[in-house]
Design an enzyme around this catalytic site. Sequence first.
Site, PDB file in Angstrom:
ATOM      1  N   TYR A  99       0.787  -1.387  -0.040  1.00  0.00           N
ATOM      2  CA  TYR A  99       0.011  -0.025   0.034  1.00  0.00           C
ATOM      3  C   TYR A  99       0.890   1.296   0.044  1.00  0.00           C
ATOM      4  CZ  TYR A  99      -3.172   3.522   1.786  1.00  0.00           C
ATOM      5  OH  TYR A  99      -3.794   4.910   1.981  1.00  0.00           O
ATOM      6  N   HIS A 100       0.424   2.153  -0.813  1.00  0.00           N
ATOM      7  CA  HIS A 100       1.290   3.330  -1.115  1.00  0.00           C
ATOM      8  C   HIS A 100       1.164   4.716  -0.191  1.00  0.00           C
ATOM      9  CE1 HIS A 100       3.922   6.380  -2.898  1.00  0.00           C
ATOM     10  NE2 HIS A 100       4.208   5.519  -3.985  1.00  0.00           N
ATOM     11  N   GLY A 101       1.831   5.062   0.819  1.00  0.00           N
ATOM     12  CA  GLY A 101       1.292   6.084   1.583  1.00  0.00           C
ATOM     13  C   GLY A 101       1.483   7.412   0.852  1.00  0.00           C
TER      14      GLY A 101
END
Length: 301
Positions: A99-101
């Site tokens: 998951y990309h912050g």
Amino acid sequence: MDPYNAITVLAPVLIFYPLLIVFAFPLTLLAMMYATVLFLHVYKHRRREIYDAYSENFWDGAKQTVASVFDAQATYWNGYEVIGLDKIPDKGAALLVYYHGALPIDMYYIIAKMLLYKKRSLKNVVATFLFRLPGFKILLDVFGASSPTRDECVKMLKRGELLALSPGGVREALFSDEHYQLVWNGRLGFAKVAHEAEVTIIPVFTQNVREMFRTIKMGRRILQLLYEFTRCPLAAPIYGGFPVKMRTYIGDPIPHDSRLTPEELSEKVQMAIKNLIKKHQRVPGSILLALADRFSRKKGV
């Protein structure tokens, strides 16, 4: 000093100091990365003097030193831990999907942990605009970051390398939020890569990554339209740098299964990441509670 005058003097400081902190930290991180670039250039051009002090491989000493700096920063600022590092193989290929912050600082931390504790390089697929930032190319090259085609990804994995990518990419970074929804827009490239290379996929999620850095929510719809039109990564301004607790959870590996279509594999990986979010992330995220998480007793690497 008269109390009234003291309040008058201090009021602007009390009001604007927090704003200065949350907007200045991203710039501080950028400065830290440029300092790394400078170090790598020095290492490159003064290698004869320091070569023997590091190792037999040209870049190993530099990478270990930079990894140590980032690992220390992660520990002291975020109390950073990795839960399940043993699920990543000590040798052989695997594809990490994460998951990309708002800023993928957790990937910098993971790369450092991999170098220090597993003695493995984790190659990261990054947006092409990073290579256009002045001076950044050497940093990306040394640590194996690239913007490969699908065929190049397959070749890397068939060589037995570890590769990490986020199907959501910049779009997820800018337009996901404290509810941690995935923004993959039907992307299947990673599933096709894993299928062709016949490798295991390892889902990855970092707790509170959205509480360390966030994007401005005001005018979100307009900003999203601007991004879709321009593909400009600065379409949604980023703020933060809060010293929240961060833990990266390595999910159970998803072995290669030739019976699955790319669509089915993508759905399976999405579900695995959503389950990690559901199990380990407070939704909606709270910066204050994420700060309180620093006092939790759960331990990782």
